[in-house]
Design a protein around this motif. Structure first.
Motif, PDB file in Angstrom:
ATOM      1  N   PRO A 327       0.715  -1.222  -0.081  1.00  0.00           N
ATOM      2  CA  PRO A 327       0.137   0.100   0.098  1.00  0.00           C
ATOM      3  C   PRO A 327       0.699   1.199  -0.167  1.00  0.00           C
ATOM      4  N   ALA A 328       1.796   1.293  -0.927  1.00  0.00           N
ATOM      5  CA  ALA A 328       2.844   2.362  -0.927  1.00  0.00           C
ATOM      6  C   ALA A 328       2.091   3.682  -1.537  1.00  0.00           C
ATOM      7  N   THR A 329       2.654   4.891  -1.399  1.00  0.00           N
ATOM      8  CA  THR A 329       2.179   6.070  -2.097  1.00  0.00           C
ATOM      9  C   THR A 329       3.313   6.518  -2.798  1.00  0.00           C
ATOM     10  N   GLU A 330       4.590   6.184  -2.558  1.00  0.00           N
ATOM     11  CA  GLU A 330       5.829   6.572  -3.261  1.00  0.00           C
ATOM     12  C   GLU A 330       6.749   5.729  -3.507  1.00  0.00           C
ATOM     13  N   LEU A 331       7.617   5.818  -4.762  1.00  0.00           N
ATOM     14  CA  LEU A 331       8.933   5.062  -4.999  1.00  0.00           C
ATOM     15  C   LEU A 331       9.960   6.083  -4.873  1.00  0.00           C
ATOM     16  N   LYS A 332      11.118   5.696  -4.223  1.00  0.00           N
ATOM     17  CA  LYS A 332      12.138   6.530  -4.128  1.00  0.00           C
ATOM     18  C   LYS A 332      13.219   5.817  -5.005  1.00  0.00           C
ATOM     19  N   ILE A 333      13.469   6.522  -5.985  1.00  0.00           N
ATOM     20  CA  ILE A 333      14.726   5.677  -6.906  1.00  0.00           C
ATOM     21  C   ILE A 333      16.062   5.622  -6.176  1.00  0.00           C
ATOM     22  N   ASP A 334      16.497   4.395  -6.120  1.00  0.00           N
ATOM     23  CA  ASP A 334      17.885   4.371  -5.536  1.00  0.00           C
ATOM     24  C   ASP A 334      18.896   5.257  -6.081  1.00  0.00           C
ATOM     25  N   ARG A 335      19.698   5.809  -5.198  1.00  0.00           N
ATOM     26  CA  ARG A 335      20.527   7.112  -5.713  1.00  0.00           C
ATOM     27  C   ARG A 335      21.588   6.478  -6.653  1.00  0.00           C
ATOM     28  N   SER A 336      21.988   5.408  -6.549  1.00  0.00           N
ATOM     29  CA  SER A 336      23.100   4.698  -7.587  1.00  0.00           C
ATOM     30  C   SER A 336      22.598   4.861  -8.875  1.00  0.00           C
ATOM     31  N   PHE A 337      21.041   4.604  -9.334  1.00  0.00           N
ATOM     32  CA  PHE A 337      20.771   4.935 -10.733  1.00  0.00           C
ATOM     33  C   PHE A 337      21.004   6.233 -11.014  1.00  0.00           C
ATOM     34  N   VAL A 338      20.465   7.120 -10.114  1.00  0.00           N
ATOM     35  CA  VAL A 338      20.335   8.443 -10.307  1.00  0.00           C
ATOM     36  C   VAL A 338      22.107   9.343 -10.463  1.00  0.00           C
ATOM     37  N   ALA A 339      22.897   8.653  -9.615  1.00  0.00           N
ATOM     38  CA  ALA A 339      24.151   9.097  -9.897  1.00  0.00           C
ATOM     39  C   ALA A 339      24.671   8.722 -11.197  1.00  0.00           C
ATOM     40  N   ASP A 340      24.432   7.711 -11.784  1.00  0.00           N
ATOM     41  CA  ASP A 340      24.822   7.041 -13.144  1.00  0.00           C
ATOM     42  C   ASP A 340      24.115   7.695 -14.282  1.00  0.00           C
ATOM     43  N   MET A 341      23.089   8.297 -13.994  1.00  0.00           N
ATOM     44  CA  MET A 341      22.282   8.460 -15.220  1.00  0.00           C
ATOM     45  C   MET A 341      22.709   9.606 -16.247  1.00  0.00           C
ATOM     46  N   ARG A 342      23.830  10.395 -15.808  1.00  0.00           N
ATOM     47  CA  ARG A 342      24.422  11.401 -16.681  1.00  0.00           C
ATOM     48  C   ARG A 342      25.286  10.596 -17.725  1.00  0.00           C
ATOM     49  N   HIS A 343      25.971   9.699 -17.169  1.00  0.00           N
ATOM     50  CA  HIS A 343      26.797   8.965 -17.889  1.00  0.00           C
ATOM     51  C   HIS A 343      26.629   7.703 -18.404  1.00  0.00           C
ATOM     52  N   ASP A 344      25.739   7.121 -18.140  1.00  0.00           N
ATOM     53  CA  ASP A 344      25.441   5.658 -18.243  1.00  0.00           C
ATOM     54  C   ASP A 344      23.867   5.500 -18.981  1.00  0.00           C
ATOM     55  N   LEU A 345      23.811   5.349 -20.099  1.00  0.00           N
ATOM     56  CA  LEU A 345      22.550   5.235 -20.657  1.00  0.00           C
ATOM     57  C   LEU A 345      21.395   4.102 -20.098  1.00  0.00           C
ATOM     58  N   ARG A 346      22.037   3.317 -19.610  1.00  0.00           N
ATOM     59  CA  ARG A 346      21.457   1.764 -19.055  1.00  0.00           C
ATOM     60  C   ARG A 346      20.564   2.642 -17.780  1.00  0.00           C
ATOM     61  N   SER A 347      21.585   3.374 -17.153  1.00  0.00           N
ATOM     62  CA  SER A 347      20.853   3.796 -15.636  1.00  0.00           C
ATOM     63  C   SER A 347      19.763   4.641 -16.133  1.00  0.00           C
ATOM     64  N   ALA A 348      20.101   5.442 -16.995  1.00  0.00           N
ATOM     65  CA  ALA A 348      18.950   6.493 -17.396  1.00  0.00           C
ATOM     66  C   ALA A 348      17.942   6.001 -17.968  1.00  0.00           C
ATOM     67  N   ARG A 349      17.842   4.935 -18.360  1.00  0.00           N
ATOM     68  CA  ARG A 349      16.613   4.067 -18.853  1.00  0.00           C
ATOM     69  C   ARG A 349      15.986   3.354 -17.717  1.00  0.00           C
ATOM     70  N   VAL A 350      16.702   2.777 -16.721  1.00  0.00           N
ATOM     71  CA  VAL A 350      16.066   2.394 -15.670  1.00  0.00           C
ATOM     72  C   VAL A 350      15.543   3.461 -14.794  1.00  0.00           C
ATOM     73  N   VAL A 351      15.969   4.575 -14.720  1.00  0.00           N
ATOM     74  CA  VAL A 351      15.370   5.757 -13.967  1.00  0.00           C
ATOM     75  C   VAL A 351      13.988   5.835 -14.781  1.00  0.00           C
ATOM     76  N   ARG A 352      13.902   6.130 -16.129  1.00  0.00           N
ATOM     77  CA  ARG A 352      12.695   6.250 -16.616  1.00  0.00           C
ATOM     78  C   ARG A 352      11.640   5.318 -16.637  1.00  0.00           C
ATOM     79  N   ALA A 353      12.090   3.922 -16.706  1.00  0.00           N
ATOM     80  CA  ALA A 353      11.143   2.841 -16.356  1.00  0.00           C
ATOM     81  C   ALA A 353      10.663   2.899 -15.068  1.00  0.00           C
ATOM     82  N   ILE A 354      11.378   3.301 -14.076  1.00  0.00           N
ATOM     83  CA  ILE A 354      10.877   3.368 -12.658  1.00  0.00           C
ATOM     84  C   ILE A 354       9.809   4.402 -12.515  1.00  0.00           C
ATOM     85  N   ILE A 355      10.350   5.726 -13.251  1.00  0.00           N
ATOM     86  CA  ILE A 355       9.357   6.625 -13.111  1.00  0.00           C
ATOM     87  C   ILE A 355       7.942   6.379 -13.834  1.00  0.00           C
TER      88      ILE A 355
END
Ligand code: C2E
Ligand code: CA
Ligand code: CA
Length: 408
Positions: A327-355
Motif C-alpha cells: 500500500p505504498a504512495t511513493e517510490l524513491k529511486i535508489d541513488r546509484s541509478f540517479v548518480a549514474d544517469m548522466r554518463h550511463d544510458l542504461r541507468s538513465a533508462r532504468v530511471v525512466r522505467a521506474i518513473i
C-alpha cells in the motif's frame, strides 16, 4: 546447539592447533513468511527439511549446526584453498533453487551464504562468526547469493554501550534534507536523517549505527527517538509553513513490534502532527525479506493516514507481484541509478522505467542523490515528481532550519 556452545567448540578446535578451516553461515529466507501462513509446526518442519538439504551437500568430516530457526553454521575442515570454501557455498545456494517439499507444499526458500576462513579472517570464534555474518550481508546484495569475507567491507565497529548511552542521554540529532517539488520548483518537505557525534568516537556514520541498533535490538529505542525528534521539529517548522511534509526512515526490524502503530500515532498526537503530513520510508530490500508481515503492517499504517515510501527502489531484488500489493504512495529511486544517469544510458533508462512504473501504479516518484543541475533537468523532463540530493541541499540540523523558517 546454541551459538555459545558452538563458539566454545570452535575455540577448542583452534586451541588444539587446528589447521585451516572455513566457517559457513547459511541463512534461509522466507521462513518467517511461511510461518505466518502455515504456523510454527510447519515452519519447523521446513527448517528441518532445510537442515537435511544442507547435510546432503557435506562431506563426512564437515560439522553442521542449526543455531536458529532459519540459520545454520557449517565447519569445513581441511580445505586446500578459499576456492573450495566458495564451491561449497555455491552448492548450498544452488541446492535451494529447487523447492523444499513439505506435506502438500513445495516451498521456495532461497538462502544467502557467508564464509570466513581460519586463520586468514580471524583467530577466535567470535571474530570468525562475525565475519561470516558480514560476508552474508554482502552476499545478500549479490546475484550469486554467497560471499567470502573481504576485509575492506567490514564497517567500523562501535560498542553497544556507546549507542545505548547516546540514546539514553538523547545525544543523537535529527538532520533534515530538503525535498524539491519538481513541478512547483519549491521545497515541499524534508527527510529526517539521524546524526551521531560521539564525544570520544567522533562522527559515526548512520549506516554503522543503524545496523548496530538493528542487530542489538536498540532499533526499537532508536525508532522511538527518531519519531519524536522528527515530529518535534517538524511541528514547529510547520507552524509557519503548513504545506511542508516530513519523511522518517523506519527499519522493518520494528515491524514485528505489536505497539508500533500505537507508538507512531502516539508520537503524532504528542507533537500535534497530522498523519497525512508524514511519510514513512522503508527500504525495498528489507520489505522483500518478509513481504507478508510488511504488507500487513504497511496497510495498518496507511489506514492510520500516513504515506508510505519504498526507499532505495531498484537496488534490491524485488518482486513486482509484491510491489503491486504494497500500500505504498511513493517510490524513491535508489541513488546509484540517479548518480549514474548522466554518463550511463542504461541507468538513465532504468530511471525512466521506474518513473513510468511508479506512475502506472499511481505512485509519486522521488529521485534521491541528485548532485548536479543536468541530472535534475533530465529528471524533470522525465516527469519525476520530486528530487533531493546535494545539488538541492545537504541535510542540516533540524534546529537550524527552525531558526531559518521561523526566526524568533
Ligand atoms: P537513505 O534513507 O537512503 O538516506 C539517503 C542517504 O543519502 C543519506 O545518507 C544522505 O545523507 C545521503 N545523500 C543525500 N544526498 C546525497 C547526494 O546527493 N549524494 C550522495 N552520495 N549521498 C546523498 P546517511 O544520512 O548517511 O544515511 C544512510 C542511511 O541510514 C539512510 O539511507 C537510512 O536508511 C538510514 N537512516 C538514517 N537515519 C535514520 C533513522 O533515523 N532511522 C532509520 N531507521 N534509518 C535511518
Ligand atoms: Ca530514506
Ligand atoms: Ca534511499
Amino acid at each position: 546447539m546454541n551459538r555459545a556452545e558452538l563458539s566454545h567448540r570452535l575455540n577448542a578446535r583452534i586451541e588444539a592447533g587446528a589447521s585451516s578451516f572455513a566457517v559457513m553461515l547459511v541463512r534461509v529466507q522466507r521462513l518467517q513468511e511461511f510461518r505466518l501462513v502455515h504456523g510454527y509446526e510447519a515452519s519447523d518442519a521446513v527448517g528441518r527439511a532445510a537442515c537435511e538439504r544442507i547435510r546432503e551437500l557435506l562431506r563426512p568430516q564437515d560439522e553442521l549446526d542449526q543455531v536458529a530457526e532459519n540459520e545454520f553454521i557449517v565447519l569445513l575442515p581441511g580445505l586446500m584453498n578459499p576456492g573450495h570454501a566458495m564451491l561449497a557455498a555455491t552448492r548450498a545456494v544452488r541446492a535451494f533453487e529447487t523447492p523444499l517439499l513439505f506435506a502438500q507444499h513445495a516451498v521456495m526458500t532461497p538462502v544467502a551464504v557467508g564464509v570466513a576462513l581460519f586463520p586468514e579472517h580471524g583467530n577466535d570464534a567470535t571474530t570468525l562468526l562475525r565475519r561470516a555474518e558480514i560476508a552474508l550481508r554482502d552476499a545478500k546484495r549479490l546475484s550469486e547469493r554467497c560471499a567470502l569475507y573481504s576485509p575492506g567491507t567490514e564497517r567500523a565497529m562501535v560498542p553497544y554501550e556507546w549507542l545505548h548511552d547516546a540514546l539514553r542521554t538523547n545525544r543523537l540529532e535529527a538532520h533534515f534534507e530538503p525535498i524539491l517539488d519538481l513541478r512547483r520548483n519549491a521545497v515541499c518537505g524534508y527527510e529526517s536523517l539521524a546524526r551521531w557525534h560521539d564525544p570520544d568516537g567522533g562522527p559515526i556514520r548512520p549506516d554503522v549505527f543503524i545496523r548496530l541498533a538493528e542487530d542489538t535490538g536498540l532499533i526499537a529505542e532508536l525508532t522511538r527517538w527518531s519519531l519524536n525528534a522528527t515530529f518535534r521539529h517538524a511541528a514547529a517548522i510547520r507552524s509557519s509553513e503548513q504545506r511542508l511534509r516530513f519523511s522518517v526512515n523506519i527499519s522493518p526490524r520494528v515491524f514485528g513490534q505489536r505497539d508500533l502503530v500505537q507508538q507512531i500515532t502516539g508520537a503524532l498526537a504528542v507533537w500535534d502532527m497530522p498523519p497525512d503530513a508524514v511519510t514513512l520510508e522503508v527500504t525495498e530490500s528489507a520489505l522483500m525479506e518478509d513481504p507478508l508481515t510488511s504488507i500487513a503492517m504497511l496497510h495498518t499504517l496507511r489506514d492510520a493516514g500516513l504515506a508510505i515510501s519504498i526507499d532505495d527502489f531498484g537496488a534490491g531484488y524485488s518482486s513486482l507481484a509484491y510491489l503491486k500489493q504494497l500500500p505504498a504512495t511513493e517510490l524513491k529511486i535508489d541513488r546509484s541509478f540517479v548518480a549514474d544517469m548522466r554518463h550511463d544510458l542504461r541507468s538513465a533508462r532504468v530511471v525512466r522505467a521506474i518513473i513510468d512504473l511508479g506512475h502506472q501504479l499511481d505512485l509519486q516518484v522521488v529521485a534521491e542523490g541528485v548532485e548536479d543541475a543536468e541530472t535534475l533537468e533530465v529528471l524533470r523532463a522525465l516527469g519525476c515528481d520530486r528530487a533531493q540530493g546535494y545539488h538541492i541541499g545537504r541535510s542540516t540540523p533540524a534546529s537550524f532550519l527552525l531558526d531559518r523558517v521561523a526566526p524568533a
